[in-house]
Design a protein around this motif. Sequence first.
Motif, short mmCIF file in Angstrom:
data_model
loop_
_atom_site.label_atom_id
_atom_site.label_comp_id
_atom_site.label_asym_id
_atom_site.label_seq_id
_atom_site.Cartn_x
_atom_site.Cartn_y
_atom_site.Cartn_z
N THR A 195 0.85 -1.29 -0.09
CA THR A 195 -0.21 0.12 0.24
C THR A 195 0.99 1.20 -0.11
O THR A 195 2.01 1.20 0.32
CB THR A 195 -0.88 -0.09 1.25
OG1 THR A 195 -0.05 -0.13 2.60
CG2 THR A 195 -1.83 -1.20 1.16
N LEU A 196 0.49 2.40 -0.66
CA LEU A 196 0.91 3.77 -0.55
C LEU A 196 1.16 4.09 0.93
O LEU A 196 0.11 4.06 1.82
CB LEU A 196 0.16 4.38 -1.35
CG LEU A 196 0.45 4.16 -3.05
CD1 LEU A 196 -0.16 5.06 -3.99
CD2 LEU A 196 2.03 4.16 -3.60
N TRP A 197 1.94 5.18 1.16
CA TRP A 197 1.66 5.84 2.46
C TRP A 197 1.38 7.34 2.38
O TRP A 197 1.80 8.07 1.34
CB TRP A 197 3.44 5.82 2.91
CG TRP A 197 3.80 4.53 3.32
CD1 TRP A 197 4.12 3.41 2.51
CD2 TRP A 197 4.49 4.17 4.65
NE1 TRP A 197 4.75 2.38 3.25
CE2 TRP A 197 4.78 2.82 4.60
CE3 TRP A 197 4.38 4.83 5.92
CZ2 TRP A 197 5.34 1.91 5.53
CZ3 TRP A 197 5.09 3.85 7.00
CH2 TRP A 197 5.00 2.72 6.77
N ASP A 198 0.75 7.60 3.24
CA ASP A 198 0.33 9.13 3.41
C ASP A 198 1.32 9.75 3.94
O ASP A 198 1.78 9.56 5.20
CB ASP A 198 -1.18 9.35 4.12
CG ASP A 198 -2.45 8.57 3.48
OD1 ASP A 198 -2.27 8.51 2.08
OD2 ASP A 198 -3.06 7.73 4.07
N THR A 199 1.53 11.19 3.46
CA THR A 199 2.40 11.97 4.03
C THR A 199 1.87 13.29 4.51
O THR A 199 0.68 13.30 4.58
CB THR A 199 3.45 12.51 2.91
OG1 THR A 199 2.75 13.35 1.83
CG2 THR A 199 4.16 11.40 2.27
N GLU A 200 2.70 13.95 5.33
CA GLU A 200 2.22 15.24 5.99
C GLU A 200 1.63 16.25 4.82
O GLU A 200 2.41 16.22 3.77
CB GLU A 200 3.45 15.85 6.81
CG GLU A 200 3.76 15.32 8.12
CD GLU A 200 4.88 15.98 8.80
OE1 GLU A 200 5.41 17.01 8.42
OE2 GLU A 200 4.80 15.80 9.88
N PRO A 201 0.67 17.03 5.15
CA PRO A 201 0.16 17.82 4.09
C PRO A 201 1.29 18.68 3.65
O PRO A 201 1.18 19.00 2.29
CB PRO A 201 -1.09 18.57 4.79
CG PRO A 201 -1.41 17.61 5.73
CD PRO A 201 -0.17 17.12 6.21
N THR A 202 1.93 19.32 4.38
CA THR A 202 2.99 20.45 3.90
C THR A 202 4.33 19.82 3.60
O THR A 202 5.37 20.61 3.33
CB THR A 202 3.23 21.43 4.99
OG1 THR A 202 3.65 20.73 6.13
CG2 THR A 202 1.92 22.19 5.27
N TRP A 203 4.46 18.50 3.65
CA TRP A 203 5.70 17.88 3.16
C TRP A 203 6.38 17.88 1.86
O TRP A 203 5.42 17.75 1.03
CB TRP A 203 5.86 16.29 3.81
CG TRP A 203 7.03 15.54 3.69
CD1 TRP A 203 8.32 15.85 4.22
CD2 TRP A 203 7.15 14.60 2.62
NE1 TRP A 203 9.19 14.95 3.89
CE2 TRP A 203 8.71 14.20 2.85
CE3 TRP A 203 6.59 13.78 1.88
CZ2 TRP A 203 9.23 13.35 2.14
CZ3 TRP A 203 7.15 12.88 1.00
CH2 TRP A 203 8.46 12.59 0.90
N GLU A 204 7.42 18.68 1.74
CA GLU A 204 7.90 18.47 0.37
C GLU A 204 9.33 17.30 0.27
O GLU A 204 10.06 17.53 1.18
CB GLU A 204 8.42 19.62 0.06
CG GLU A 204 7.48 20.93 -0.20
CD GLU A 204 8.13 22.12 -0.58
OE1 GLU A 204 9.11 22.25 -0.84
OE2 GLU A 204 7.23 23.17 -0.41
#
Length: 381
Positions: A195-204
């Motif tokens: 499965t894919l991972w969800d990242t922090e909204p502001t993460w670059e």
Amino acid sequence: MNYLKEVVVMLLLGPYLILLGKEVSGGQITGKGVINLAHRQSSWTPLMQTSANLSEITSIRSFFEFRTLDPEGAIFYGDTKDGKDWFVLSLRDGIPEMQIGKADILVSVKGGRKLNDGAWHLMELRSEGKFVVLKANNNVELVVGLHSKLAEEELTGKIRLGLGGMLVDKQKLFHPFQPGMDACIRGGQWLNLSTLWDTEPTWEPRPCFSEIKRGSYFPGTGIAIFNTSDLPGLKTEEAGITIEIFGSWTGTTLSFQSIGFQYISGPEVQLGLKEASETASLSHEPATFTVNILKHTLVVNGKAELETESLDFFSMWKKGMLLTFGGVPDEREDAKSIHHLRGCLEKILVQGQVIDLDQALYKHSAVSSHSCPAEAVNELI
């Protein structure tokens, strides 16, 4: 202290709102690529997380390559029952530590060799019944056994995983630690999940340097702010307070700010006293930079840059000034500036004590606390 908090809010809230107004960079990514854990806004929330039904799990085994020079921080987290049972792998003093919360039991175990040597280490975590095993470079480093009569043997529901933080309240920790981790991970295989991972909204996503050395890296964006009242203080009036910086850099080295006073040291040193101001030039940024603070004098690299009977720097230090490394707090934090520091501060000493940027009142996510690109090596991975 209240004044400093108000100043930080006023100076930094504007750029932060600008950042929030942009199109966010967070999203879903694979956990198998190169992941830089260092650059993040939140200190406790995982940089990235995923979840799956326990019925989908066929292998309680995860492995990944890990590299850091950071002595302390969160690496890998997992939980079930919405956080009632949880596990976290971290470093403390460079040594692996596992903490587990299960039913009525909290466990904290630290052991094995130091892993914060800047080399890549193959890490493996696996479950063997009531035991959790940590291997590094195919050697068993830590084994933790746990049994509770109150725990359910058959697990149902979801399992959640996180990298670089935790999904439960830090108050649940048996042994608290500083969560920020300046580290890189690559080649991850997390249980048997695809499965894919969800990242922090502001993460670059930021790349990792192919080789690293110890120090704090400023890429030309971002600052780190300390309250001087939180730093080592005056020992004797004759010796004053000494700040020493070692490394190689260009741009603004540091600045002080208080009510009616501002000092900036960089390509040009600017001294502001209430409505009056002076300027003086430094010929270059030296490999060693020293500020000696006396009661009424600021001495930079052995030269008195400011002498004034109207200010008591010892009292100002104790009461609290903003000491900023890498720029000035009122500059836009989300943009590169010719005034922002670019380079590696290999060591920062205040009164002879090493200063850790992870302890800052504020640190921009672009700044790496514990690693710099090795000299003459700038390749990215």
